[in-house]
Design a protein around this motif. Structure first.
Motif, short mmCIF file in Angstrom:
data_model
loop_
_atom_site.label_atom_id
_atom_site.label_comp_id
_atom_site.label_asym_id
_atom_site.label_seq_id
_atom_site.Cartn_x
_atom_site.Cartn_y
_atom_site.Cartn_z
N GLU A 1 0.82 -1.21 0.00
CA GLU A 1 0.00 0.00 0.00
C GLU A 1 0.85 1.26 0.00
N SER A 2 1.83 1.33 0.92
CA SER A 2 2.66 2.53 0.98
C SER A 2 3.54 2.65 -0.26
N GLY A 3 3.91 1.51 -0.85
CA GLY A 3 4.68 1.54 -2.09
C GLY A 3 3.88 2.14 -3.23
N GLU A 4 2.60 1.78 -3.32
CA GLU A 4 1.73 2.33 -4.36
C GLU A 4 1.59 3.85 -4.18
N VAL A 5 1.44 4.30 -2.93
CA VAL A 5 1.31 5.73 -2.65
C VAL A 5 2.58 6.45 -3.08
N PHE A 6 3.74 5.87 -2.75
CA PHE A 6 5.01 6.50 -3.11
C PHE A 6 5.16 6.60 -4.62
N ILE A 7 4.84 5.53 -5.33
CA ILE A 7 4.99 5.51 -6.78
C ILE A 7 4.10 6.57 -7.44
N ARG A 8 2.86 6.68 -6.96
CA ARG A 8 1.96 7.69 -7.51
C ARG A 8 2.52 9.09 -7.27
N GLY A 9 3.04 9.32 -6.07
CA GLY A 9 3.60 10.63 -5.75
C GLY A 9 4.82 10.94 -6.59
N PHE A 10 5.69 9.95 -6.77
CA PHE A 10 6.91 10.16 -7.55
C PHE A 10 6.58 10.44 -9.01
N ASN A 11 5.64 9.69 -9.58
CA ASN A 11 5.24 9.92 -10.97
C ASN A 11 4.63 11.30 -11.15
N LYS A 12 3.87 11.73 -10.15
CA LYS A 12 3.25 13.06 -10.23
C LYS A 12 4.32 14.15 -10.26
N VAL A 13 5.32 14.03 -9.40
CA VAL A 13 6.41 15.02 -9.36
C VAL A 13 7.17 15.01 -10.69
N CYS A 14 7.45 13.82 -11.22
CA CYS A 14 8.17 13.73 -12.49
C CYS A 14 7.38 14.37 -13.63
N ASP A 15 6.07 14.14 -13.64
CA ASP A 15 5.24 14.75 -14.68
C ASP A 15 5.26 16.28 -14.58
N GLN A 16 5.26 16.79 -13.35
CA GLN A 16 5.31 18.24 -13.16
C GLN A 16 6.66 18.80 -13.59
N ILE A 17 7.72 18.04 -13.35
CA ILE A 17 9.06 18.45 -13.79
C ILE A 17 9.11 18.54 -15.31
N LEU A 18 8.56 17.53 -15.99
CA LEU A 18 8.55 17.51 -17.45
C LEU A 18 7.73 18.67 -18.01
N GLU A 19 6.67 19.02 -17.30
CA GLU A 19 5.84 20.15 -17.75
C GLU A 19 6.63 21.46 -17.68
N LEU A 20 7.38 21.66 -16.59
CA LEU A 20 8.20 22.86 -16.49
C LEU A 20 9.27 22.88 -17.58
N ALA A 21 9.87 21.72 -17.81
CA ALA A 21 10.91 21.63 -18.84
C ALA A 21 10.33 21.96 -20.21
N ALA A 22 9.14 21.44 -20.50
CA ALA A 22 8.50 21.69 -21.80
C ALA A 22 8.17 23.17 -21.98
N ASN A 23 7.90 23.85 -20.88
CA ASN A 23 7.56 25.28 -20.93
C ASN A 23 8.80 26.18 -20.76
N HIS A 24 9.97 25.53 -20.72
CA HIS A 24 11.25 26.26 -20.63
C HIS A 24 11.31 27.17 -19.40
N VAL A 25 10.79 26.68 -18.29
CA VAL A 25 10.85 27.42 -17.03
C VAL A 25 12.25 27.26 -16.43
N SER A 26 12.83 28.32 -15.99
CA SER A 26 14.20 28.28 -15.45
C SER A 26 14.28 27.38 -14.21
N PRO A 27 15.33 26.56 -14.10
CA PRO A 27 15.54 25.73 -12.91
C PRO A 27 15.66 26.55 -11.63
N GLU A 28 15.95 27.84 -11.77
CA GLU A 28 16.08 28.70 -10.60
C GLU A 28 14.75 29.32 -10.18
#
Length: 264
Positions: free
Chosen positions: A165-192
């Motif tokens: 159960e906790s593993g599934e929660v972690f995986i969902r959270g990690f995937n969500k963060v990664c998707d948000q990172i890719l969205e910022l990258a696609a929009n050329h948002v500065s890492p700073e």
């Protein structure tokens, strides 16, 4: 059982029903004793007779039994078959149950094929890892293939650190963060930027959560993107995430006055 009737071609003996349905006389007699399928009539000579309606009900019983229902559960599922709508409703329910079972079997077959591929790639027989892979396949964890690359220390840590159960929660959270990172990258948002730094903090917190603060696991985690056997789509996604989050983390660590790679 109904009252006695004369012999008629509309009625069948237990042997005839067994032959027509591919079952056995003993099975039909057993269902009769259990009250699941009692003959609808009795001849003048005392022979117990079945109707075609009884055959439909027998088909329903056999279908439910093939789906894994107990005899008591089957009793509760049996319904009257006196109108076309009732018959159609029963058949619709059986079809839906069969489709669900087909879906489960299809998923199980895919899991077996995936496990077989992992077994072939592993250098030695390791049933603990096999079990871990099966659990992660059932969790729909797209990172299941990483398991074969982790050493025993890492795997023991994961087994102790996470439940299914906790593993599934972690995986969902990690995937969500990664998707948000890719969205910022696609929009050329500065890492700073503020948004990038917020995600850098979230990403690092997930690393700390995964390792439970044991920084000795970092080198192995850093090798994930270099593992052989990874799917091209996954490698491209991971490379894109890393390309954006690494400079964002550098900024984050500098602001925190903290360098985790220099700590034991």
């Amino acid at each position: 059982m109904k009252s006695s009737i004369g012999d008629s071609e509309e009625y069948m003996t237990v042997g005839e029903v067994a032959e027509k349905t591919g079952t056995t006389v003993r099975t039909l007699q057993f269902y009769d004793r259990k009250g699941l399928l009692c003959p609808s009539a009795q001849s003048k000579g005392g022979r117990r007779l079945y109707t075609y309606k009884d055959m439909v009900r027998l088909h329903q019983i056999l279908s439910l039994k093939s789906l894994g229902f107990s005899l008591n559960e089957i009793k509760n599922h049996l319904s009257s078959l006196d109108t076309p709508d009732e018959v159609a409703a029963v058949l619709s329910k059986q079809a839906a149950d069969l489709r669900q079972k087909i879906q489960r079997l299809s998923e199980a077959a895919e899991e077996i094929d995936a496990l077989k591929a992992e077994v072939i790639q592993m250098q030695s027989v390791d049933f603990k890892k096999y079990a871990d892979i099966i659990v992660n396949l059932q969790m729909k964890n797209e990172y299941y293939w990483l398991i074969k690359h982790f050493d025993n220390k890492m795997m023991d840590h994961i087994r102790k650190r996470f439940t299914k159960e906790s593993g599934e929660v972690f995986i969902r959270g990690f995937n969500k963060v990664c998707d948000q990172i890719l969205e910022l990258a696609a929009n050329h948002v500065s890492p700073e930027s503020e948004d990038a730094q917020r995600l850098a903090k979230a990403f690092w917190n997930m690393i700390v959560e995964f390792t439970d603060g044991d920084m000795s696991m970092l080198p192995q985690l850093m090798e994930i993107g270099k593992f052989e056997g990874a799917k091209d789509g996954w490698k491209q996604k991971q490379a894109a995430v890393n390309a954006y989050i690494e400079p964002a983390l550098d900024v984050y660590f500098t602001k925190q006055g903290y360098d985790p790679f220099q700590e034991e």
